[in-house]
Design a protein around this motif. Structure first.
Motif, PDB file in Angstrom:
ATOM      1  N   ARG A   7       0.579  -1.496  -0.145  1.00  0.00           N
ATOM      2  CA  ARG A   7       0.108   0.167   0.266  1.00  0.00           C
ATOM      3  C   ARG A   7       1.102   1.241  -0.308  1.00  0.00           C
ATOM      4  O   ARG A   7       0.435   2.901  -0.211  1.00  0.00           O
ATOM      5  N   GLU A   8       2.053   1.147   0.804  1.00  0.00           N
ATOM      6  CA  GLU A   8       2.665   1.958   1.189  1.00  0.00           C
ATOM      7  C   GLU A   8       3.088   2.562  -0.453  1.00  0.00           C
ATOM      8  O   GLU A   8       3.833   3.642  -1.019  1.00  0.00           O
ATOM      9  N   MET A  23       2.311   1.695  -3.573  1.00  0.00           N
ATOM     10  CA  MET A  23       1.372   1.774  -4.478  1.00  0.00           C
ATOM     11  C   MET A  23       1.085   3.631  -3.682  1.00  0.00           C
ATOM     12  O   MET A  23       0.452   4.452  -5.115  1.00  0.00           O
ATOM     13  N   ASP A  24       1.028   4.195  -2.822  1.00  0.00           N
ATOM     14  CA  ASP A  24       0.948   5.934  -2.676  1.00  0.00           C
ATOM     15  C   ASP A  24       2.276   6.208  -3.442  1.00  0.00           C
ATOM     16  O   ASP A  24       1.397   7.886  -3.711  1.00  0.00           O
ATOM     17  N   ARG A  25       3.549   6.126  -3.124  1.00  0.00           N
ATOM     18  CA  ARG A  25       4.303   6.155  -3.580  1.00  0.00           C
ATOM     19  C   ARG A  25       4.479   6.251  -5.825  1.00  0.00           C
ATOM     20  O   ARG A  25       6.027   6.843  -6.209  1.00  0.00           O
ATOM     21  N   VAL A  60       0.737   1.447 -10.927  1.00  0.00           N
ATOM     22  CA  VAL A  60      -0.069   1.431 -10.187  1.00  0.00           C
ATOM     23  C   VAL A  60      -1.211  -0.049 -10.273  1.00  0.00           C
ATOM     24  O   VAL A  60      -2.015  -0.734  -8.917  1.00  0.00           O
ATOM     25  N   GLU A  62      -1.764  -3.092  -7.799  1.00  0.00           N
ATOM     26  CA  GLU A  62      -3.098  -3.160  -7.522  1.00  0.00           C
ATOM     27  C   GLU A  62      -3.290  -4.924  -7.155  1.00  0.00           C
ATOM     28  O   GLU A  62      -3.819  -5.480  -6.360  1.00  0.00           O
TER      29      GLU A  62
END
Length: 294
Positions: free
Chosen positions: A176-177, A179-181, A188, A192
């Protein structure tokens, strides 16, 4: 003097050429440099996120071994078959026993056998610490016909699943971290898919962990209740005056029946004997009467 100056000048020229080349490369590939910086930042974040996870996976057993092994995790199950005089009443008492101990009633089945005796099978879930107490009260409700008890030690399995859950949670947090970056759409999408796979694995581990927790915290007792046969219960009581009177009347009726049968069997022979006697008496009388008159 000219000889030492030449190397100095040559070095200055090379340094200037390298500086110009670096500036040109920086101006022409600014986007690539920023992408490299972003990837480096994401990679550094991943390494930082991997650090605690590694500590959890590798050191979790070391730091958490004392709390995990303070008490064994044991799955307790038992099966009882008890013969009682009143099945519905014994079933109500079994329910009250389980509920008063902090447990509950699971599956329940009631029926009758070929002889008409009522049978009930009920599954009780009780706290492990009250298991022995509840078991003793249930088997004391009547005549114990059969008992089976099992204890399965799953301490190692519980510790292993807890460690895997912690590691999988850290892995999901890392994805998840990332994906944020992530800056690119392709990154992405890939992250996912990876996140969905890891979350599915985490849910499976959590379900296994919950099942182990429930089975070790609550013991399972399968209770079978069967009614006392009526014939056996009647033989247990001593005979009384009514039983003696009923037995005497039964014997009297039986004797009368046998007498009637004997008379019925002898009646044809008696009738034939009477007929022969009457004929013989008439013949004798006829012979005597003419002789007397003459």
């Amino acid at each position: 003097m000219r000889h030492p100056v030449r190397p100095v000048l040559a070095g200055l020229l090379v340094a200037a050429a390298l500086a110009l080349t670096g500036c040109g490369a920086g101006g022409g590939s600014g986007g690539s440099a920023s992408d490299s910086d972003a990837k480096s930042a994401v990679g550094g974040t991943a390494r930082q996120a991997a650090g605690p996870a590694g500590d959890t996976a590798g050191g979790g057993r070391g730091t958490g071994r004392a709390p995990a092994l303070t008490a064994n995790r044991i799955i307790r199950t038992a099966s009882l078959t008890v013969q009682v005089k009143d099945v519905p009443r014994a079933l109500d008492e079994a329910r009250d026993t389980a509920e008063s101990a902090g447990g509950y009633v699971g599956d329940e089945t009631t029926g009758r056998d070929g002889a008409g005796h009522e049978r009930t099978r009920v599954v009780l879930r009780v706290p492990t610490e009250r298991y022995d107490e509840v078991l003793a009260r249930l088997q004391g409700a009547g005549r114990l016909l059969d008992r089976t008890a099992k204890a399965e030690d799953v301490t190692d399995q519980v510790v292993d699943v807890d460690s895997r859950v912690a590691s999988q949670r850290a892995s999901v947090a890392r994805v998840r971290e990332l994906m944020d970056r992530a800056a690119k759409l392709s990154d992405v999408v890939a992250l996912e898919g990876e996140l969905s796979s890891r979350e599915a694995d985490l849910e499976a581990l959590l379900a296994q962990q919950a099942s182990l927790k429930d089975r070790t915290a609550m013991a399972t007792i399968t209770l079978s209740l069967t009614g006392t046969p009526a014939v056996r219960a009647a033989h247990d009581d001593p005979p009384g005056f009514a039983d003696a009177l009923a037995g005497g009347w039964h014997a009297f009726v039986t004797v009368l029946r046998w007498i009637a049968l004997a008379l019925g069997a002898a009646l044809p022979f008696a009738a034939l004997a009477a007929l022969v006697a009457v004929l013989w008496w008439r013949i004798v009388r006829r012979r005597r009467t003419p002789g007397g008159e003459t």
